[in-house]
Design an enzyme around this catalytic site. Structure first.
Site, PDB file in Angstrom:
ATOM      1  N   SER A 111       0.847  -1.195   0.000  1.00  0.00           N
ATOM      2  CA  SER A 111       0.000   0.000   0.000  1.00  0.00           C
ATOM      3  C   SER A 111       0.889   1.253   0.000  1.00  0.00           C
ATOM      4  O   SER A 111       1.699   1.431  -0.898  1.00  0.00           O
ATOM      5  CB  SER A 111      -0.956  -0.032   1.198  1.00  0.00           C
ATOM      6  OG  SER A 111      -2.004   0.902   1.029  1.00  0.00           O
ATOM      7  N   GLU A 209      -1.735  -2.515  -8.267  1.00  0.00           N
ATOM      8  CA  GLU A 209      -2.936  -2.802  -7.486  1.00  0.00           C
ATOM      9  C   GLU A 209      -3.411  -1.490  -6.871  1.00  0.00           C
ATOM     10  O   GLU A 209      -2.659  -0.518  -6.807  1.00  0.00           O
ATOM     11  CB  GLU A 209      -2.652  -3.847  -6.408  1.00  0.00           C
ATOM     12  CG  GLU A 209      -1.660  -3.427  -5.323  1.00  0.00           C
ATOM     13  CD  GLU A 209      -2.270  -2.651  -4.164  1.00  0.00           C
ATOM     14  OE1 GLU A 209      -3.464  -2.858  -3.845  1.00  0.00           O
ATOM     15  OE2 GLU A 209      -1.560  -1.824  -3.567  1.00  0.00           O
ATOM     16  N   HIS A 279      -4.763  -5.247  -1.679  1.00  0.00           N
ATOM     17  CA  HIS A 279      -5.771  -5.081  -0.627  1.00  0.00           C
ATOM     18  C   HIS A 279      -6.877  -6.125  -0.793  1.00  0.00           C
ATOM     19  O   HIS A 279      -8.023  -5.802  -1.098  1.00  0.00           O
ATOM     20  CB  HIS A 279      -6.375  -3.679  -0.676  1.00  0.00           C
ATOM     21  CG  HIS A 279      -5.396  -2.578  -0.417  1.00  0.00           C
ATOM     22  ND1 HIS A 279      -4.489  -2.137  -1.374  1.00  0.00           N
ATOM     23  CD2 HIS A 279      -5.169  -1.812   0.678  1.00  0.00           C
ATOM     24  CE1 HIS A 279      -3.769  -1.155  -0.864  1.00  0.00           C
ATOM     25  NE2 HIS A 279      -4.155  -0.937   0.381  1.00  0.00           N
TER      26      HIS A 279
END
Length: 308
Positions: A111, A209, A279
């Site tokens: 992330s 992502e 995620h």
């Protein structure tokens, strides 16, 4: 030149830090026995874990000091990020990359941690791990066994092949490509552009992502990567999980699939989508900076070990 960190052994000490946002305290507390009991590791906690400065886990200097202290500590064999959130880009310019280069060890997270992965690997050559984190993944009640199993990569110098046994994969563009893995969270990759830490995708397998971004936002970011030459530079593209990236107003939006086709398919690069990386649950870890081979006909990606 790439440098692989040493594999972990039972009894090793790992440092846990929060270089971005503060972790959920209860979730972190739930996750720590996984490291201690299931993996047989000892844990050293960073000072910023309990701090809060708006959306940050303390002032920039405190979070930076935790990162430096863990890399400088000879007893700490891996540095694990408790969570992502916001703010790692704020400390990137002040990191002592010489310290990290002199003390290579496992660095793990995803992330917002993407910015640090890119900065650390490109400035030191250290192979790092894009992997599920403690408070945001391991500390959840319904954590998938495969998410936990990802941590075994840290203990063994074993090649791994991602197949459809893990998740269904779809070829966006047929072909075979090989190169070092680079990438991570699309928002953070895009935020490196125009900085000293701009992602290098030349000849690499780019994986992307994201979470909670509508198709128009993904369109904007992919367009920026395209105009910056990052898609054309890549050898191939892995489209990973885009969690909750559906449009709020479907009748006034392109679909996520249409946006991906506009950029990924039209790039002409071999591309597979459907990887449970990001995620999602399960959330699978992969090393950044190691060589990998993607074969869209076989629907596989074979990845060399991230540790030595």
């Amino acid at each position: 030149m790439k440098h692989k960190p040493k594999a972990l052994q039972k009894g090793d000490t790992v440092g846990v830090i929060a270089p971005a946002s503060p972790p959920d305290g209860e979730a972190l507390k739930t996750a720590l026995p996984f490291l201690e009991t299931e993996l047989g590791l000892q844990v050293k906690l960073g000072r910023a874990l309990k701090n809060r400065h708006g959306y940050l886990a303390g002032e920039d200097r405190v979070r930076l000091d935790d990162l430096h202290d863990m890399f400088a500590d000879k007893d700490v064999k891996a540095v694990l990020c408790a969570c992502g959130g916001f703010g790692t880009g704020r400390i990137a310019a002040d990191i002592d990359y010489g310290l990290i280069r002199s003390n290579p060890k496992i660095f793990w997270g995803y992330s917002d941690i993407t910015f640090l992965h890119t900065a650390i690997h490109q400035n030191t050559g250290l192979v790092t791990f894009h992997g599920p984190m403690l408070s945001s993944d391991i500390g959840l009640e319904d954590v998938d066994p495969l998410t936990k199993a990802s941590y075994q990569q840290l203990f063994s110098e074993t090649e791994f092949t991602y197949t459809e046994d893990i998740s269904p994969l779809t070829a966006l563009t047929e072909g075979r490509a090989e190169g070092e893995l680079a990438g991570g969270n699309l928002s953070l990759i895009t935020s490196t552009l125009g900085t000293p830490f701009e992602i290098d995708t030349k000849g690499k397998l780019l994986f992307i992502e994201d979470i909670d971004e509508e198709p128009y936002q993904i369109d904007r970011m992919l367009n920026q990567l395209k105009m910056a030459g990052k898609l054309s530079d890549a050898a191939g593209i892995l489209v990973c999980d885009f969690h909750q990236c559906e449009p709020q107003k479907k009748e006034k939006s392109l679909t996520l699939e249409q946006v991906l086709e506009d950029y990924i398919f039209k790039s002409g690069k071999p591309a597979l989508k459907g990887f449970k990386i990001g995620h999602c649950s399960p959330s699978f870890a992969i090393p950044i900076g190691v060589s990998a081979v993607m074969d869209t006909a076989a629907k596989t990606v074979t990845i060399e070990p991230g540790v030595s």
